[in-house]
Design a protein around this motif. Structure first.
Motif, PDB file in Angstrom:
ATOM      1  N   TYR A  42       0.857  -1.181   0.000  1.00  0.00           N
ATOM      2  CA  TYR A  42       0.000   0.000   0.000  1.00  0.00           C
ATOM      3  C   TYR A  42       0.897   1.237   0.000  1.00  0.00           C
ATOM      4  O   TYR A  42       1.912   1.261   0.682  1.00  0.00           O
ATOM      5  N   ALA A  43       0.534   2.227  -0.765  1.00  0.00           N
ATOM      6  CA  ALA A  43       1.261   3.494  -0.804  1.00  0.00           C
ATOM      7  C   ALA A  43       0.240   4.619  -0.661  1.00  0.00           C
ATOM      8  O   ALA A  43      -0.053   5.338  -1.609  1.00  0.00           O
ATOM      9  N   PRO A  44      -0.322   4.770   0.541  1.00  0.00           N
ATOM     10  CA  PRO A  44      -1.457   5.675   0.719  1.00  0.00           C
ATOM     11  C   PRO A  44      -1.155   7.155   0.596  1.00  0.00           C
ATOM     12  O   PRO A  44      -2.020   7.922   0.214  1.00  0.00           O
ATOM     13  N   PHE A  45       0.050   7.592   0.913  1.00  0.00           N
ATOM     14  CA  PHE A  45       0.279   9.027   0.957  1.00  0.00           C
ATOM     15  C   PHE A  45       1.413   9.533   0.086  1.00  0.00           C
ATOM     16  O   PHE A  45       1.327  10.593  -0.484  1.00  0.00           O
ATOM     17  N   ASN A  46       2.506   8.787   0.013  1.00  0.00           N
ATOM     18  CA  ASN A  46       3.684   9.372  -0.616  1.00  0.00           C
ATOM     19  C   ASN A  46       4.491   8.405  -1.475  1.00  0.00           C
ATOM     20  O   ASN A  46       5.611   8.705  -1.825  1.00  0.00           O
ATOM     21  N   GLY A  47       3.983   7.268  -1.777  1.00  0.00           N
ATOM     22  CA  GLY A  47       4.729   6.311  -2.583  1.00  0.00           C
ATOM     23  C   GLY A  47       5.553   5.340  -1.763  1.00  0.00           C
ATOM     24  O   GLY A  47       6.039   4.350  -2.280  1.00  0.00           O
ATOM     25  N   ARG A  48       5.739   5.625  -0.478  1.00  0.00           N
ATOM     26  CA  ARG A  48       6.450   4.695   0.403  1.00  0.00           C
ATOM     27  C   ARG A  48       5.590   3.455   0.565  1.00  0.00           C
ATOM     28  O   ARG A  48       4.418   3.533   0.917  1.00  0.00           O
ATOM     29  N   LYS A  49       6.173   2.305   0.304  1.00  0.00           N
ATOM     30  CA  LYS A  49       5.429   1.058   0.365  1.00  0.00           C
ATOM     31  C   LYS A  49       5.230   0.624   1.817  1.00  0.00           C
ATOM     32  O   LYS A  49       6.171   0.596   2.604  1.00  0.00           O
ATOM     33  N   LEU A  50       3.992   0.296   2.141  1.00  0.00           N
ATOM     34  CA  LEU A  50       3.644  -0.203   3.463  1.00  0.00           C
ATOM     35  C   LEU A  50       3.001  -1.574   3.306  1.00  0.00           C
ATOM     36  O   LEU A  50       2.332  -1.846   2.301  1.00  0.00           O
ATOM     37  N   LEU A  51       3.193  -2.419   4.304  1.00  0.00           N
ATOM     38  CA  LEU A  51       2.692  -3.785   4.242  1.00  0.00           C
ATOM     39  C   LEU A  51       1.845  -4.113   5.456  1.00  0.00           C
ATOM     40  O   LEU A  51       2.060  -3.558   6.533  1.00  0.00           O
ATOM     41  N   ARG A  52       0.925  -5.047   5.271  1.00  0.00           N
ATOM     42  CA  ARG A  52       0.196  -5.630   6.397  1.00  0.00           C
ATOM     43  C   ARG A  52       0.880  -6.945   6.726  1.00  0.00           C
ATOM     44  O   ARG A  52       1.087  -7.776   5.844  1.00  0.00           O
ATOM     45  N   LEU A  53       1.209  -7.125   7.973  1.00  0.00           N
ATOM     46  CA  LEU A  53       1.896  -8.337   8.391  1.00  0.00           C
ATOM     47  C   LEU A  53       1.092  -9.579   8.010  1.00  0.00           C
ATOM     48  O   LEU A  53       1.658 -10.570   7.550  1.00  0.00           O
ATOM     49  N   SER A  54      -0.222  -9.512   8.141  1.00  0.00           N
ATOM     50  CA  SER A  54      -1.060 -10.669   7.810  1.00  0.00           C
ATOM     51  C   SER A  54      -0.995 -11.011   6.320  1.00  0.00           C
ATOM     52  O   SER A  54      -1.042 -12.181   5.946  1.00  0.00           O
ATOM     53  N   ASP A  55      -0.857 -10.008   5.451  1.00  0.00           N
ATOM     54  CA  ASP A  55      -0.713 -10.260   4.007  1.00  0.00           C
ATOM     55  C   ASP A  55       0.589 -10.994   3.712  1.00  0.00           C
ATOM     56  O   ASP A  55       0.632 -11.896   2.883  1.00  0.00           O
ATOM     57  N   VAL A  56       1.654 -10.573   4.390  1.00  0.00           N
ATOM     58  CA  VAL A  56       2.954 -11.197   4.162  1.00  0.00           C
ATOM     59  C   VAL A  56       2.940 -12.644   4.659  1.00  0.00           C
ATOM     60  O   VAL A  56       3.391 -13.555   3.959  1.00  0.00           O
ATOM     61  N   VAL A  57       2.390 -12.861   5.847  1.00  0.00           N
ATOM     62  CA  VAL A  57       2.317 -14.217   6.396  1.00  0.00           C
ATOM     63  C   VAL A  57       1.464 -15.100   5.491  1.00  0.00           C
ATOM     64  O   VAL A  57       1.821 -16.252   5.214  1.00  0.00           O
ATOM     65  N   ALA A  58       0.355 -14.579   4.982  1.00  0.00           N
ATOM     66  CA  ALA A  58      -0.504 -15.350   4.074  1.00  0.00           C
ATOM     67  C   ALA A  58       0.237 -15.709   2.789  1.00  0.00           C
ATOM     68  O   ALA A  58       0.109 -16.833   2.292  1.00  0.00           O
ATOM     69  N   ALA A  59       1.028 -14.784   2.259  1.00  0.00           N
ATOM     70  CA  ALA A  59       1.799 -15.053   1.038  1.00  0.00           C
ATOM     71  C   ALA A  59       2.848 -16.127   1.287  1.00  0.00           C
ATOM     72  O   ALA A  59       3.076 -17.011   0.465  1.00  0.00           O
ATOM     73  N   ILE A  60       3.476 -16.074   2.454  1.00  0.00           N
ATOM     74  CA  ILE A  60       4.473 -17.091   2.808  1.00  0.00           C
ATOM     75  C   ILE A  60       3.802 -18.456   2.939  1.00  0.00           C
ATOM     76  O   ILE A  60       4.296 -19.453   2.413  1.00  0.00           O
ATOM     77  N   GLU A  61       2.667 -18.514   3.608  1.00  0.00           N
ATOM     78  CA  GLU A  61       1.940 -19.772   3.766  1.00  0.00           C
ATOM     79  C   GLU A  61       1.479 -20.326   2.417  1.00  0.00           C
ATOM     80  O   GLU A  61       1.522 -21.530   2.180  1.00  0.00           O
ATOM     81  N   ALA A  62       1.057 -19.445   1.529  1.00  0.00           N
ATOM     82  CA  ALA A  62       0.572 -19.876   0.200  1.00  0.00           C
ATOM     83  C   ALA A  62       1.699 -20.441  -0.658  1.00  0.00           C
ATOM     84  O   ALA A  62       1.446 -21.245  -1.563  1.00  0.00           O
ATOM     85  N   SER A  63       2.935 -20.042  -0.365  1.00  0.00           N
ATOM     86  CA  SER A  63       4.056 -20.508  -1.175  1.00  0.00           C
ATOM     87  C   SER A  63       4.755 -21.712  -0.548  1.00  0.00           C
ATOM     88  O   SER A  63       5.798 -22.142  -1.029  1.00  0.00           O
TER      89      SER A  63
END
Length: 69
Positions: A42-63
């Motif tokens: 997500y880059a809501p304000f300035n282009g800096r990428k932000l992540l949700r920990l749950s999204d990252v954990v889900a991606a790791i589990e899916a792989s």
């Protein structure tokens, strides 16, 4: 009575560096996964990428490879 999900605070967004530190992985690995589209960012304000920990954990589990029957 069921609680309404709108009553819960949204999950905090973390920087790539903070997410990497929380998971014990290299920040460059997360940056590469974000760039490849494997992990949503997500880059809501300035282009800096932000992540949700749950999204990252889900991606790791899916792989996950092997280990299951």
């Amino acid at each position: 009575m069921e609680k309404d999900h709108r009553d819960q605070a949204p999950e905090k967004l973390l920087t790539i560096a903070d997410t990497a530190k929380a998971l014990g992985v290299h920040a460059w690995a997360l940056r590469r996964a974000v760039k490849a589209g494997t992990i949503p960012a997500y880059a809501p304000f300035n282009g800096r990428k932000l992540l949700r920990l749950s999204d990252v954990v889900a991606a790791i589990e899916a792989s996950k490879v092997g280990g299951g029957k």
